[in-house]
Design an enzyme around this catalytic site. Structure first.
Site, mmCIF file in Angstrom:
data_model
loop_
_atom_site.group_PDB
_atom_site.id
_atom_site.type_symbol
_atom_site.label_atom_id
_atom_site.label_comp_id
_atom_site.label_asym_id
_atom_site.label_seq_id
_atom_site.Cartn_x
_atom_site.Cartn_y
_atom_site.Cartn_z
ATOM 1 N N ASP A 1 0.812 -1.166 0.118
ATOM 2 C CA ASP A 1 0.133 0.092 -0.122
ATOM 3 C C ASP A 1 1.076 1.049 -0.047
ATOM 4 O O ASP A 1 2.281 1.195 0.419
ATOM 5 C CB ASP A 1 -0.959 -0.019 1.196
ATOM 6 C CG ASP A 1 -1.938 1.008 1.394
ATOM 7 O OD1 ASP A 1 -2.329 1.696 0.244
ATOM 8 O OD2 ASP A 1 -2.130 1.526 2.228
ATOM 9 N N ASP B 1 -1.535 -1.048 6.083
ATOM 10 C CA ASP B 1 -1.487 -0.392 7.391
ATOM 11 C C ASP B 1 -2.272 -1.324 8.366
ATOM 12 O O ASP B 1 -2.333 -0.905 9.551
ATOM 13 C CB ASP B 1 -2.152 0.981 7.425
ATOM 14 C CG ASP B 1 -3.626 0.985 6.717
ATOM 15 O OD1 ASP B 1 -3.994 -0.056 6.694
ATOM 16 O OD2 ASP B 1 -3.811 2.132 6.171
ATOM 17 N N ASP C 1 -6.853 -2.245 5.065
ATOM 18 C CA ASP C 1 -6.335 -3.372 4.053
ATOM 19 C C ASP C 1 -6.723 -4.663 4.402
ATOM 20 O O ASP C 1 -6.089 -5.753 3.939
ATOM 21 C CB ASP C 1 -4.956 -3.031 3.566
ATOM 22 C CG ASP C 1 -4.645 -1.842 2.863
ATOM 23 O OD1 ASP C 1 -5.507 -1.603 2.047
ATOM 24 O OD2 ASP C 1 -3.621 -1.251 3.337
#
Length: 722
Positions: A426, A611, A615
């Site tokens: 990410d 994180d 996610d």
């Protein structure tokens, strides 16, 4: 043999369990991570403690309770009924571990205590008897001396072996006892003595190796202090148990103390060492408003703090729960060794019997020769080297990786981590810090830079929005202007009056309210009396470590690094270029990230780094989910690995250590099997003496254990950039 119960095996097993049964409480429901020992079942939302939503445990005693006391404690403290089934909650498992330390001798035919002074004295006497037996003395005297040697050095071995025979437990002590007694009965007195003497030496060296292992792993269980200094209303500090402190109470953390609970600094200045949690060796400053994590060390000044998490939810407790639970999630290699040992020992015993009986029946030499060879074969074939070294290697790996600020939630994930060849990440909060800063401010014609900077800072100082803070940090203007009629409009910006002029500072939506349309896009605009005076451009801060992450991952065998983000293409492109990431996909919803991950998994073993909050779906879909986070998120997110302190540069370290650890595991397996095979072949052709059979068991076990503990040295030998 379902479980090897020799001293080294039992001691190695204890390394993966808590060393103390401290007072502890825990609450959980099925929406959160339960730290019962039935960790695997929780992955399917099935708690090992059936039929309950919450449960609490309380164990105050450090002394091993007897069975009756355990049941009383269980009935009084467990708020759920386990019926006749085995209770698998963490507190009960710890209690059982303590009871087993008391009863293990009866259950497993071994006294797991260390060799005492009397044992060394008796061993010395037995060695003297062994040497004297070779002097030119009557045969009856030498026989008595050989017998004394066996009895004095191996009295506990013989006793445990005999009990094993009565219980039909063919374990290491039983095999050694059969070998020693049978050799002595066959008149091979020196061979019988060598079995006992070499086995006892090996046993002592195993204890030394276990102590070394325990010393390396002990630091993991010492990061959490048990006491805290509660501050009374008059400011007097009173030492109490840390679990008694409630959220909102004040504590004093003196210089040199470990922080007992997660808290925020109310007053004082100091430097904090959080290396045990994050792997970051550089101390960080602590002042009013700073967040402190339990387990970190206060290096200098005294700090008055307010607790914001309970003892069981503080960072140190979360870490310990993960470390304890990690041994329950075994990988394919460990499971294979367990299955292998169950089949291996019975097969070895059958082969030993056949070796003693079949050749002499076929007329090849006599029964005495083949019985002696069969005894050596049984001793050499004991699977202790595999049963001990493989779990110890994995747990050493978890310990070594945790010293780098990375927590692995099970030994099975060490195997997966070692195979990772693609890393998807990410962007926000992973590659970037999640913080923003001003990239530049363009001043429009007719306005001065000084005017734009000064007015922007004057207006934005009244807002606590991250963009406002970034503008104030960038302009660094401290002029005292007379500002009036300040109005912050959530989601739009700020308006105010300065020197009779209307000042606006905000986004395009704010400008639209005042019928202004900018020609170019910017994150924020400064307007003076209805005219755009400046355009403010923002960027996400990228830690220096993120800019070298691709290179470091490639050095550790990662073939592809991909960025998956829900942010705009332009923002993704900017970050990807700065970090050297060649493939990125932007404007993705969570389900889009899962689709991209599934595509990558067709050709790669993929780890996803996120994180841990937004996610969850993609973390769960990856071969290995890795989250960036601290505190309570550790136990609640969907990841398999947690990078403490949001330090992405620790990921290549973890992959490197996992690969090295798997190399040690594979070497130990190959080494143990090869040595045993060589010795077995030598036994079959009559070239292996009894001492070589003992070496193939005890000696190989010691070498494999020492090789496993060597994993800790990989942390020091490998240097990383940051």
């Amino acid at each position: 043999m379902s479980k090897c119960s020799c001293k080294a095996c039992a001691a190695a097993e204890q390394l993966t369990k808590p060393q103390n049964s401290h007072c502890h409480h825990h609450d959980h429901n099925h929406e959160q991570h339960c730290h019962c020992q039935q960790v695997e079942s929780h992955e399917q939302d099935s708690c090992g403690c059936e039929g309950h939503e919450h449960h609490n445990h309380h164990h105050d005693s450090h002394d091993p309770p007897d069975e009756e006391e355990h049941h009383r404690c269980h009935d009084a403290c467990c708020e759920h009924d386990h019926g006749e089934e085995h209770c698998s909650c963490k507190a009960c498992v710890e209690g059982e571990a303590l009871m087993k330390q008391e009863t293990h001798q009866d259950e497993h035919n071994h006294d797991h205590g260390e060799m005492k002074k009397i044992d060394f004295i008796l061993y010395g006497i037995s060695v003297a008897c062994f040497v004297l037996a070779f002097l030119p003395i009557p045969e009856i005297v030498s026989t008595i001396l050989f017998g004394a040697c066996v009895l004095l050095a191996g009295y506990d071995l013989l006793w445990n072996g005999i009990k094993g025979l009565f219980h039909l437990k063919f374990e290491e002590d039983t095999l050694m006892t059969i070998a020693a007694v049978a050799a002595f009965a066959l008149g091979e007195h020196p061979e019988a003595c060598m079995v006992v003497l070499l086995f006892k030496i090996g046993e002592f060296l195993e204890q030394v190796a276990i102590k070394r292992s325990r010393k390396n792993l002990k630091a993991l269980t010492e990061i959490r202090p048990d006491t805290a200094n509660r501050l009374l209303e008059d400011g007097t500090p009173v030492p109490v148990k840390a679990e008694e402190i409630q959220i909102g109470e004040k504590i004093l953390v003196r210089a040199g103390d470990k922080v007992p609970l997660d808290c925020v600094v109310l007053s004082g200045h100091s430097a904090i060492d959080s290396s045990a949690l994050t792997g970051e060796s550089i101390p960080v400053p602590a002042e009013t408003g700073s967040q402190l994590l339990s387990g970190s060390i206060n290096l200098s000044g005294a700090l008055t703090c307010q607790v914001n998490k309970t003892f069981e939810n503080s960072t140190a407790s979360q870490i310990l729960n993960l470390v304890y639970a990690s041994s329950e999630k075994k990988g394919k290699t460990e499971k294979f060794i367990t299955r292998f040992s169950k089949l291996y020992t019975p097969i070895v015993i059958i082969c030993g019997i056949l070796l003693a009986v079949v050749p002499p029946l076929l007329g090849i030499l006599d029964f005495k020769t083949w019985i002696l060879r069969s005894l050596i074969f049984l001793v050499a074939s004991c699977p202790c080297a595999l049963v001990i070294s493989v779990p110890l290697s994995f747990f050493s790996s978890i310990g070594a990786i945790s010293k780098q600020g990375i927590l692995i939630k099970g030994t099975k994930y060490v195997e997966t981590l070692s195979k990772i060849d693609c890393v998807a990440m990410d962007k926000t909060g992973t590659i970037t810090s999640g913080k923003i800063e001003v990239e530049r401010i363009d001043v429009m014609p007719g306005f001065t830079q000084e005017q734009v900077y000064t007015y922007a800072a004057a207006v934005e100082q009244y807002s606590n929005h991250p963009i406002s803070q970034a503008i104030c940090d960038y302009t660094q203007k401290n002029e005292k202007l007379e500002v009036s009629d300040v109005n912050e409009i959530a989601g739009f910006g700020v308006s105010a009056i300065i020197d009779g002029q209307q000042i606006l500072c905000g986004n395009q939506k704010l400008l639209a309210r005042y019928q202004m349309t900018p020609k170019t896009y910017a994150a924020s605009y400064l307007c003076i009396d209805g005219k755009i005076a400046g355009m403010i451009y923002l960027k996400e801060t990228i830690p220096q470590a993120s800019k070298t992450i691709v290179q470091e991952l490639e050095q550790n065998g990662v073939q592809k690094v991909v960025m998956l983000t829900g942010d705009s293409s332009q923002a993704a492109k900017t970050v990807a270029e700065q970090c050297g990431i060649s493939e990125y996909h932007a404007s993705l919803l969570p389900q889009d990230k899962v689709e991209q991950l599934q595509r990558l998994k067709t050709n790669h073993t993929v780890a996803f780094v996120g994180d841990g909050i937004n996610d969850a779906p993609v973390l769960a879909s990856a071969d290995l989910g890795i989250s960036m986070g601290l505190g309570s998120e550790i136990a609640n997110n969907s990841s398999d690995v947690v990078i403490m302190g949001n330090q992405l540069q620790n990921l290549p370290k973890a992959i490197h250590l996992a690969k090295r650890s798997m190399g040690v595991v594979k070497f130990n397996i190959a080494f143990a099997l090869l040595i045993k095979l060589i010795v077995i072949i030598l036994v079959a052709i009559g070239l292996a003496p009894m001492w070589l059979g003992v070496f193939a068991d005890t000696g190989v076990t010691i070498l494999a254990m020492l090789n496993s503990v060597r994993i800790f040295s990989f942390v020091r030998k490998k240097k990383y950039s940051s």
